[in-house]
Every structure is written in C-alpha cells, then in structure tokens.
Motif scaffolding. Structure first.
Motif, short mmCIF file in Angstrom:
data_model
loop_
_atom_site.label_atom_id
_atom_site.label_comp_id
_atom_site.label_asym_id
_atom_site.label_seq_id
_atom_site.Cartn_x
_atom_site.Cartn_y
_atom_site.Cartn_z
N ARG A 148 -4.21 0.76 -9.85
CA ARG A 148 -4.51 0.49 -8.66
C ARG A 148 -4.37 -0.86 -8.29
NH1 ARG A 148 -6.54 2.91 -4.00
NH2 ARG A 148 -7.28 4.77 -5.31
N GLU A 149 -3.45 -1.36 -7.17
CA GLU A 149 -3.03 -2.53 -7.14
C GLU A 149 -3.24 -2.97 -5.46
OE1 GLU A 149 0.96 -5.28 -6.92
OE2 GLU A 149 0.49 -3.94 -8.72
N ASP A 150 -4.05 -3.96 -5.11
CA ASP A 150 -4.20 -4.23 -3.67
C ASP A 150 -4.50 -2.89 -2.91
OD1 ASP A 150 -3.60 -6.76 -4.17
OD2 ASP A 150 -1.36 -6.19 -3.79
N SER A 151 -5.67 -2.17 -3.34
CA SER A 151 -5.92 -1.04 -2.52
C SER A 151 -5.14 0.13 -2.62
CB SER A 151 -6.84 -1.12 -1.23
OG SER A 151 -7.61 -2.22 -1.17
N CYS A 152 -3.96 -0.04 -3.39
CA CYS A 152 -2.83 1.00 -3.27
C CYS A 152 -2.83 1.68 -4.66
CB CYS A 152 -1.55 0.44 -3.04
SG CYS A 152 -1.35 -0.15 -1.38
N ARG A 196 4.34 3.81 -5.27
CA ARG A 196 3.12 3.05 -4.62
C ARG A 196 2.60 3.96 -3.43
NH1 ARG A 196 1.12 -2.25 -4.08
NH2 ARG A 196 2.81 -3.00 -5.56
N ARG A 207 -2.04 2.47 1.49
CA ARG A 207 -3.18 1.90 1.19
C ARG A 207 -4.24 2.63 1.79
NH1 ARG A 207 -4.20 -3.54 0.65
NH2 ARG A 207 -1.97 -3.67 1.45
N PRO A 249 -10.55 2.23 -1.96
CA PRO A 249 -10.39 2.22 -3.41
C PRO A 249 -11.54 3.40 -3.97
CG PRO A 249 -10.47 0.13 -2.58
CD PRO A 249 -10.62 0.92 -1.32
#
Length: 459
Positions: A364-368, A437, A440, A443
């Motif tokens: 997970r990156e930046d809530s994505c 990806r 968003r 999380p």
C-alpha cells in the motif's frame, strides 16, 4: 395501445374547461363588485329624486306611477322606496313590506323575515328616505352575467378540441419522420440522424438515439473484429491438430507415434487455453453487466494464485514467490481480480524463461492498494509496450506459445476497477514489472511478517 395525442387531449381539454370556469368565477366576483358600486350609486340617485313639496306632499321626479307598479325591490331591476317621518312610514312602493324604521342615514344591511336587504337612507329635513334592494336580487343579476359569459366558453370546447387534435398531430410529425427513418434502415446502417431541422423538444430524444446508434456501431464493430481475430487465431491450432491426427495412423514406430501424440496434447492444451481466454474476454466486454464489488483481501488472493501456480512454475524452472508486508484490502470483484492476477502470473512464467524469478508484490502506498508482478526475464521493449495491450499481439522474439489475450483481459478488468496499470522495467532494468494502483481508499493494513512462498524446479 396508449396514444400520446389522446393523452395530451385528455389533459388539455379539462385544463381549458377549468380555465373557463376560473375566468367565469373571476368575472362573477369582478362583476359583483362593479355592480354593487353601480347599484349603490343608483340607490343614492333615487334617494336624491325624492322632493318634499311646500304643502308637505311628496314628489317623486322620474318615478310617476311607481306606487301603482308595486316596486318591491326583490327583482334585479327594481328597488323598494320608503319615506319615514320618525317611526311612521308615510310612503312605500310596497305596502306589504314589513321593514322596520331606519335608524340612521347611510348604507346598511338588515335582515327581514330571513331575507338580507341592502339599504341606503338619506335625510331630507325631518324625513328619512330609504332605498332598499334584496341581496339575492343582486346575486341573481351577477349570475346572469356570468352565465352569459360562460356559455360561449363552453361552446368553444369542441372547436378547441378539434384544433388541439390536429395541432398535436402536426407537432408529432417529427417523431413519425424519425420512426420512418429508422424503419428504412438495416442492421448495418448506424448513421446518425440529422438534428438540424428537429424541434428543440425532440432534439434530446434524437441525440439519445444517435448516442445509442454510435454505441451499437462500436459494439458491432468490436464484435466483428473479435470474431475475425478469434477465427484467425483458432485456425492455426485446429489445422495443426488436423495434420497431427492425419500423421498419427501413418507413424512407423512407437517413438514417432509418441512424438505426434505429445504434439496433439500440446495443441489441444493451447486450443483449450485460447478458448478459455476468448470466453473470458467476451464476458468482460463493454456491454457486459458491471461486476459486483466487495472488500477483497489482495494478500490472500495473491497467496492463493501463487499457490496454484507453483507446480506450473516448477515445470518451467521458475522461482515464483509472494512478497507481502501486511494484509491489504481494496474494493473490487474477487473473481475478476483473480483472473487478472492469474493472467499476469501465467504471462510472466510463460515469457520470463528458465531460471528466472517471478515475484507477486502486494503493498500500500499513499492509501492506495498496490499489486505488482515482477520478473527477471527478457522484458518488453519500450516501443512494444503500447501495443501489447492489443488482442492477439505477442510481439517479436518470443518462442513461447500464447493466446495474446492475457494483457487485454488484464486491462479490461483494471478498467472495471478504475485501477491504473503500467508497464516498467524490473530490478536493474532487467525483466518486466506490471503495476496496478487501485483507487485511494481507507487504509486497512495488518502488519505481519513478510510472506515469501517460492518454488524452484531443477532439471
């Protein structure tokens, strides 16, 4: 069958009738107000015509013979005239009237024997002159006026209905023209309908029809192209199976027979895989129903796919593993995402080559939510990366057999999930990395130890 013309007529005629009734009611109340003022002025004028002579007698200018005519005031065209001296009535146009003596000058309403009277009293010396008229008589006069105005409105309804009927028919002529235009067409004519001469009320309908024709044309074109491509791709394995089947009875030895049998099995497997991919792609078409979304655990999904593909990876001498630092969830369709990941892993195993490594990475990156499939194979040249999404495109330099539909299926599923998909190089610019990806979201990560499932096959 319901008629739009009849429906409009049913709505318009009662509306016209109701408008006539309201107009008549408004006329009635307006006429009543005006008539009251006129009749009040009339009462004043009559009162002013009563003259007291020097000898004490009354003179009614302009009303000779009024007493003989018995003007009772109960008709709309007559009034009651009385002259009082104190409480004594000295004159009345209706001797039978039981109206009490007046109390003061001016306008007033009194009720006598259940009937309401509107009166005007004027003082003339010691005399009180009263002019009276029944309220009912005034209302009858106004009702006569309103009725006289309403009947013309009612008589015009048939004429109005006739004009409305033909007027609606003329107004609906563009719809009949559109229907005739569409009726003359065949299935291959998806040309847009010209809206230049269309009324503004019909134009939204025609625009919607044109949009539908455009989408149908696109769907039919895609379907024809799909059928043509599928026929082309199926022709080769079917012809190969036919040739091998003809050679099998002519085999001279067991070794040759086993070789032909192996080729038939390989061709059958390839044909079955191609048919499965075609059916999957057909189910994911633009006109297919939208998938049902729910919360999907990408880590568990990836672990299941990797576990199912370990033996296949071992058979191709591929080191297949899963890299996950936590439980990552996203909103999506579990079956669709499983098909997507299966295709990515199968492509990586198929084209990476022996002794390569294929990793499925969930993060997970930046809530994505992120999903990656990375291999250390030959990769895809940058000039070919834009075309690999096309159906049946396999590029040059690949010895492995494939349907050329895997990435097309992957892109379609990614579009359904509004996920961004990209192709990049692997570690140290070796191999290929396919990255998804997802949109968003909130999380939802549970930290666990790194999970690495790998399988390595040896010759």
């Amino acid at each position: 069958m319901r008629s739009l013309r009849r429906r409009l007529l049913i709505w318009l005629l009662p509306a016209a009738l109701l408008t006539g009734l309201l107009a008549s009611a408004a006329t009635y109340w307006g006429a009543l107000s005006e008539l009251n003022e006129v009749l009040n002025d009339q009462l004043k004028g009559i009162a002013q015509h009563v003259v007291v002579e020097p000898d004490g007698h009354l003179s009614l200018r302009g009303m000779q013979g009024a007493n003989e005519d018995r003007l009772s005031g109960e008709q709309s065209h007559t009034v009651l005239l009385q002259v009082w001296r104190g409480t004594t009535r000295v004159f009345s146009t209706d001797r039978d009237s039981s109206m009490p003596p007046p109390q003061a000058a001016g306008f007033s309403d009194i009720e006598v024997n259940g009937q309401l009277w509107h009166t005007y009293v004027e003082r003339n010396g010691e005399l009180l002159v009263r002019i009276a008229q029944a309220r009912r008589a005034r209302w009858e006069a106004v009702a006569e006026i309103a009725t006289a105005l309403f009947w013309p409105v009612l008589s015009l309804l048939p004429v109005l209905a006739l004009f409305v009927w033909f007027g609606i028919g003329y107004g609906l002529r563009p719809l009949r023209q559109i229907a005739a235009n569409l009726k003359r067409r065949d299935a291959n004519n998806m040309q847009a309908i010209d809206t230049a001469a269309m009324p503004v009320e019909v134009k939204p309908l025609v625009d919607a029809i044109n949009d539908l024709l455009s989408r149908l044309d696109h769907a039919f074109t895609a379907q024809r192209q799909f059928i043509a491509d599928a026929a082309h791709e199926l022709r080769t394995p079917i012809m190969g199976l036919g040739l091998q089947a003809e050679l099998l009875p002519k085999a001279t030895g067991s070794h040759e027979r086993d070789a032909i049998t192996a080729q038939i099995r390989a061709g059958t497997a390839r044909l079955a895989h191609l048919a499965e991919q075609l059916l999957t792609l057909a189910r994911l078409g633009p006109e297919s129903p939208a998938p049902v979304f729910s919360t999907v655990d990408l880590t568990a999904l990836a672990r299941g796919v990797v576990g199912d593909r370990v033996r296949y990876a071992e058979a191709n001498e591929i080191d297949l593993g899963l890299v996950a630092t936590g439980v990552v969830t996203t909103s999506g369709n579990a079956d669709g995402l499983r098909i997507l990941l299966n295709n990515l892993v199968d492509n990586a195993i198929r084209y990476a080559g022996a002794h390569a490594r294929v990793d499925v990475i969930v993060s997970r990156e930046d809530s994505c939510a992120m999903l990656e499939v990375r291999d250390t194979g030959p990769g895809i040249p940058e000039e070919d990366r834009a075309r690999v999404w096309e159906r049946f495109y396999r590029g040059d330099g690949h010895t492995s057999s494939g349907s050329g539909l895997g990435l097309s299926i992957v892109r379609r599923i990614a579009e359904q999930h509004h996920a961004r998909i990209s192709l990049g190089g692997g570690e140290d610019n070796r191999g290929l990395t396919v990255t998804l990806r997802f949109p968003r979201g909130r999380p939802h990560v549970v930290n666990v130890d790194e999970d690495k499932t790998s399988g390595t096959a040896t010759v």
